[in-house]
Design a protein around this motif. Structure first.
Motif, mmCIF file in Angstrom:
data_model
loop_
_atom_site.group_PDB
_atom_site.id
_atom_site.type_symbol
_atom_site.label_atom_id
_atom_site.label_comp_id
_atom_site.label_asym_id
_atom_site.label_seq_id
_atom_site.Cartn_x
_atom_site.Cartn_y
_atom_site.Cartn_z
ATOM 1 N N LEU A 1 0.859 -1.174 0.000
ATOM 2 C CA LEU A 1 0.000 0.000 0.000
ATOM 3 C C LEU A 1 0.898 1.228 0.000
ATOM 4 C CD1 LEU A 1 -2.742 -0.892 2.621
ATOM 5 C CD2 LEU A 1 -3.135 -0.421 0.196
ATOM 6 N N LYS A 2 0.691 2.103 -0.961
ATOM 7 C CA LYS A 2 1.544 3.288 -1.076
ATOM 8 C C LYS A 2 0.678 4.538 -0.966
ATOM 9 C CE LYS A 2 4.806 2.961 -4.039
ATOM 10 N NZ LYS A 2 5.547 2.846 -5.324
ATOM 11 N N TYR A 3 1.166 5.496 -0.153
ATOM 12 C CA TYR A 3 0.467 6.763 0.018
ATOM 13 C C TYR A 3 1.340 7.867 -0.559
ATOM 14 C CZ TYR A 3 -1.101 3.628 3.743
ATOM 15 O OH TYR A 3 -1.521 2.528 4.450
ATOM 16 N N LYS A 4 0.818 8.588 -1.544
ATOM 17 C CA LYS A 4 1.540 9.715 -2.122
ATOM 18 C C LYS A 4 0.855 11.015 -1.702
ATOM 19 C CE LYS A 4 3.544 7.576 -6.249
ATOM 20 N NZ LYS A 4 3.660 7.655 -7.725
ATOM 21 N N PHE A 5 1.561 11.811 -0.891
ATOM 22 C CA PHE A 5 1.053 13.101 -0.456
ATOM 23 C C PHE A 5 1.678 14.163 -1.350
ATOM 24 C CE2 PHE A 5 0.830 16.853 2.306
ATOM 25 C CZ PHE A 5 -0.508 16.812 2.645
ATOM 26 N N ILE A 6 0.839 14.864 -2.093
ATOM 27 C CA ILE A 6 1.305 15.772 -3.144
ATOM 28 C C ILE A 6 1.084 17.215 -2.707
ATOM 29 C CG2 ILE A 6 1.044 16.419 -5.566
ATOM 30 C CD1 ILE A 6 -0.187 13.567 -5.951
ATOM 31 N N THR A 7 2.173 18.002 -2.714
ATOM 32 C CA THR A 7 2.125 19.413 -2.349
ATOM 33 C C THR A 7 2.341 20.262 -3.587
ATOM 34 O OG1 THR A 7 3.066 18.875 -0.184
ATOM 35 C CG2 THR A 7 3.104 21.189 -0.838
ATOM 36 N N LYS A 8 1.435 21.230 -3.823
ATOM 37 C CA LYS A 8 1.522 22.071 -5.014
ATOM 38 C C LYS A 8 1.504 23.550 -4.616
ATOM 39 C CE LYS A 8 -2.073 19.910 -6.544
ATOM 40 N NZ LYS A 8 -3.245 19.491 -7.344
ATOM 41 N N GLU A 9 2.476 24.289 -5.147
ATOM 42 C CA GLU A 9 2.556 25.730 -4.915
ATOM 43 C C GLU A 9 3.089 26.389 -6.181
ATOM 44 O OE1 GLU A 9 4.135 28.851 -1.517
ATOM 45 O OE2 GLU A 9 5.165 26.944 -1.788
ATOM 46 N N SER A 10 2.271 27.285 -6.796
ATOM 47 C CA SER A 10 2.609 27.886 -8.083
ATOM 48 C C SER A 10 2.857 26.767 -9.090
ATOM 49 C CB SER A 10 3.816 28.807 -7.945
ATOM 50 O OG SER A 10 3.534 29.859 -7.032
ATOM 51 N N ASN A 11 4.047 26.722 -9.662
ATOM 52 C CA ASN A 11 4.360 25.683 -10.645
ATOM 53 C C ASN A 11 5.249 24.579 -10.063
ATOM 54 O OD1 ASN A 11 2.948 26.983 -12.740
ATOM 55 N ND2 ASN A 11 4.696 28.350 -13.123
ATOM 56 N N VAL A 12 5.356 24.553 -8.740
ATOM 57 C CA VAL A 12 6.232 23.576 -8.088
ATOM 58 C C VAL A 12 5.389 22.498 -7.411
ATOM 59 C CG1 VAL A 12 8.020 23.216 -6.362
ATOM 60 C CG2 VAL A 12 7.994 25.340 -7.719
ATOM 61 N N THR A 13 5.720 21.258 -7.703
ATOM 62 C CA THR A 13 5.031 20.111 -7.095
ATOM 63 C C THR A 13 6.051 19.208 -6.425
ATOM 64 O OG1 THR A 13 3.274 20.135 -8.774
ATOM 65 C CG2 THR A 13 3.576 18.093 -7.529
ATOM 66 N N SER A 14 5.761 18.813 -5.198
ATOM 67 C CA SER A 14 6.615 17.854 -4.497
ATOM 68 C C SER A 14 5.757 16.689 -4.020
ATOM 69 C CB SER A 14 7.330 18.506 -3.308
ATOM 70 O OG SER A 14 6.391 18.964 -2.351
ATOM 71 N N ILE A 15 6.380 15.522 -3.947
ATOM 72 C CA ILE A 15 5.660 14.309 -3.567
ATOM 73 C C ILE A 15 6.410 13.610 -2.441
ATOM 74 C CG2 ILE A 15 4.832 12.053 -4.326
ATOM 75 C CD1 ILE A 15 4.631 13.172 -7.139
ATOM 76 N N GLN A 16 5.703 13.272 -1.389
ATOM 77 C CA GLN A 16 6.261 12.472 -0.300
ATOM 78 C C GLN A 16 5.500 11.148 -0.253
ATOM 79 O OE1 GLN A 16 5.733 15.830 2.588
ATOM 80 N NE2 GLN A 16 7.790 15.253 3.242
ATOM 81 N N THR A 17 6.256 10.055 -0.200
ATOM 82 C CA THR A 17 5.653 8.733 -0.303
ATOM 83 C C THR A 17 5.946 7.896 0.933
ATOM 84 O OG1 THR A 17 5.906 8.782 -2.711
ATOM 85 C CG2 THR A 17 5.525 6.639 -1.698
ATOM 86 N N THR A 18 4.926 7.243 1.448
ATOM 87 C CA THR A 18 5.102 6.269 2.528
ATOM 88 C C THR A 18 4.409 4.969 2.114
ATOM 89 O OG1 THR A 18 3.130 7.099 3.667
ATOM 90 C CG2 THR A 18 5.261 7.988 4.353
ATOM 91 N N GLU A 19 4.789 3.881 2.756
ATOM 92 C CA GLU A 19 4.262 2.576 2.369
ATOM 93 C C GLU A 19 3.880 1.741 3.592
ATOM 94 O OE1 GLU A 19 7.132 0.563 -0.020
ATOM 95 O OE2 GLU A 19 6.877 1.875 -1.757
ATOM 96 N N ASN A 20 2.935 0.857 3.385
ATOM 97 C CA ASN A 20 2.578 -0.212 4.324
ATOM 98 C C ASN A 20 2.576 -1.541 3.567
ATOM 99 O OD1 ASN A 20 0.216 1.730 6.193
ATOM 100 N ND2 ASN A 20 2.147 0.939 6.934
ATOM 101 N N ILE A 21 2.909 -2.597 4.258
ATOM 102 C CA ILE A 21 2.815 -3.935 3.680
ATOM 103 C C ILE A 21 1.613 -4.637 4.305
ATOM 104 C CG2 ILE A 21 3.919 -6.178 3.376
ATOM 105 C CD1 ILE A 21 5.288 -3.993 1.829
ATOM 106 N N ILE A 22 0.727 -5.192 3.469
ATOM 107 C CA ILE A 22 -0.316 -6.054 3.977
ATOM 108 C C ILE A 22 -0.045 -7.471 3.468
ATOM 109 C CG2 ILE A 22 -2.039 -4.216 4.160
ATOM 110 C CD1 ILE A 22 -3.316 -5.307 1.586
ATOM 111 N N ILE A 23 -0.489 -8.445 4.243
ATOM 112 C CA ILE A 23 -0.280 -9.854 3.897
ATOM 113 C C ILE A 23 -1.627 -10.503 3.619
ATOM 114 C CG2 ILE A 23 0.754 -12.042 4.582
ATOM 115 C CD1 ILE A 23 2.771 -9.778 4.448
ATOM 116 N N ILE A 24 -1.810 -11.012 2.410
ATOM 117 C CA ILE A 24 -3.019 -11.747 2.070
ATOM 118 C C ILE A 24 -2.798 -13.214 2.453
ATOM 119 C CG2 ILE A 24 -4.595 -12.453 0.234
ATOM 120 C CD1 ILE A 24 -4.700 -9.483 0.888
ATOM 121 N N THR A 25 -3.625 -13.712 3.344
ATOM 122 C CA THR A 25 -3.433 -15.068 3.860
ATOM 123 C C THR A 25 -4.337 -16.093 3.180
ATOM 124 O OG1 THR A 25 -5.025 -14.654 5.644
ATOM 125 C CG2 THR A 25 -2.710 -14.190 6.087
ATOM 126 N N GLU A 26 -5.424 -15.637 2.588
ATOM 127 C CA GLU A 26 -6.332 -16.562 1.884
ATOM 128 C C GLU A 26 -6.939 -15.870 0.684
ATOM 129 O OE1 GLU A 26 -9.364 -18.268 4.326
ATOM 130 O OE2 GLU A 26 -8.008 -18.691 5.990
#
Length: 345
Positions: free
Chosen positions: A320-345
């Motif tokens: 699972l990836k979360y992209k938090f996107i910050t925009k100001e004028s013509n500048v965009t920055s992205i910060q990404t965090t992740e979680n791992i999930i386990i499918i068991t069945e």
């Protein structure tokens, strides 16, 4: 210890550089800049460039093992073809496609020490296949599987500045909890001082905060609850560096509601994104949720909760990836965090 680690890391880097240099010097066509490995290459692969990665579900029920290959394998033109997993010298599973991992249910294992051996078959365009071997020890205790798992509880709260109201609501995730789970009492503490006690639903705290901007505080929540198996259960949650924000601050968080990372196909995951945006902040913000690099939701309003039903996913780990996107004028920055999930069945 720091010096030893540094030397070891430098040694590994040197080995990889030497290997890469050797391979490049063996190019068939110097003008193309590409190379083809031939013959037996086992002696060319440094041991430190391959390993086994171990993860466990937060419930403690499952262990996941998967290969961890250095990025240089792709550069060298080598690919993983098959992984044979042996537990205590008996073949447990043969994996022939990505992500090449196995899931071990602890209830299927005898108690005591065990040895996992992974034989990773590596192939190249013109070289002989080579089998890389890694071993990991693991232990199954008397209560390695699911033990006392009762309520799955999520604490919802907001971010504030001086003079605003802190709102906290505990939520019992009934679909992820044992039968009959119910709250009996919820207590709230601010910097160690009891500020509220509730014995009826919705157990929501509303507390005006007049502490100074930039100060940090500790929030604690103590929940007494029960289910059909036990009448005296408890859950404690705390946030030790809760900040009183300024008008020029912005602060966000993204997470799974559930405290467990094991899921079955057919279950629903709940994802939450929260944002504090001070009155002086001129930026715009978006959140994007991805599952295995596939976009599953996006929003520009906060707080944002997204429920997603899991279907047709292979057993094993998923990102699972979360992209938090910050925009100001013509500048965009992205910060990404992740979680791992386990499918068991």
């Amino acid at each position: 210890m720091k010096t030893i680690c540094t030397i070891a890391e430098k040694h590994l880097v040197c080995i990889i550089m030497l290997l890469t240099t050797f391979i490049i010097s063996s190019c068939k066509d110097d003008n193309v800049g590409e190379f083809v490995l031939t013959g037996n290459i086992e002696h060319l692969i440094p041991e430190g460039t391959y390993d086994l990665k171990k993860t466990e579900t937060s419930s403690g029920q499952y262990i996941v093992f998967m290969p961890d290959l250095d990025y240089n394998f792709e550069y060298w033109g080598l690919t993983l073809k098959q992984v044979d997993y042996y537990i205590d010298d008996e073949l447990y599973s043969s994996e022939t496609r990505s992500p090449w991992e196995i899931i071990i249910n602890k209830d299927d294992m005898e108690k005591g020490n065990h040895k996992l051996r992974a034989e990773m078959k590596i192939s190249g365009q013109a070289c002989d296949d080579v089998v890389l071997v890694k071993e990991k020890a693991f232990y199954i205790s008397n209560n390695s599987g699911i033990t006392e798992r009762h309520g799955d509880i999520y604490i919802d709260y907001n971010y504030i500045t001086k003079g605003e109201e802190l709102v906290i609501t505990p939520e019992l995730l009934t679909n992820r909890s044992t039968e009959g789970c119910e709250f009996d009492q919820v207590k709230y503490y601010w910097d160690g001082k009891l500020i509220a006690t509730y014995t009826t639903s919705p157990y929501t705290l509303r507390y005006k905060v007049d502490d100074e901007i930039e100060s940090t505080h500790q929030i604690s929540v103590q929940i007494a609850y029960h289910d059909v198996f036990s009448k005296n259960l408890s859950y404690n949650w705390s946030f030790s560096n809760y900040k009183i924000h300024s008008s020029n601050d912005y602060f966000y968080s993204c997470r799974l509601k559930s405290g467990r990372n094991d899921y079955k196909n057919g279950e629903t995951i709940s994802l939450v994104a929260k944002l504090y945006k001070g009155s002086g902040v001129k930026k715009d913000f978006d959140i994007e949720f991805y599952l295995d690099d596939e976009l599953i939701a996006k929003s520009s309003s906060f707080p944002y909760t997204f429920n997603y039903r899991l279907t047709n996913l292979s057993k094993g780990s998923h990102v699972l990836k979360y992209k938090f996107i910050t925009k100001e004028s013509n500048v965009t920055s992205i910060q990404t965090t992740e979680n791992i999930i386990i499918i068991t069945e």
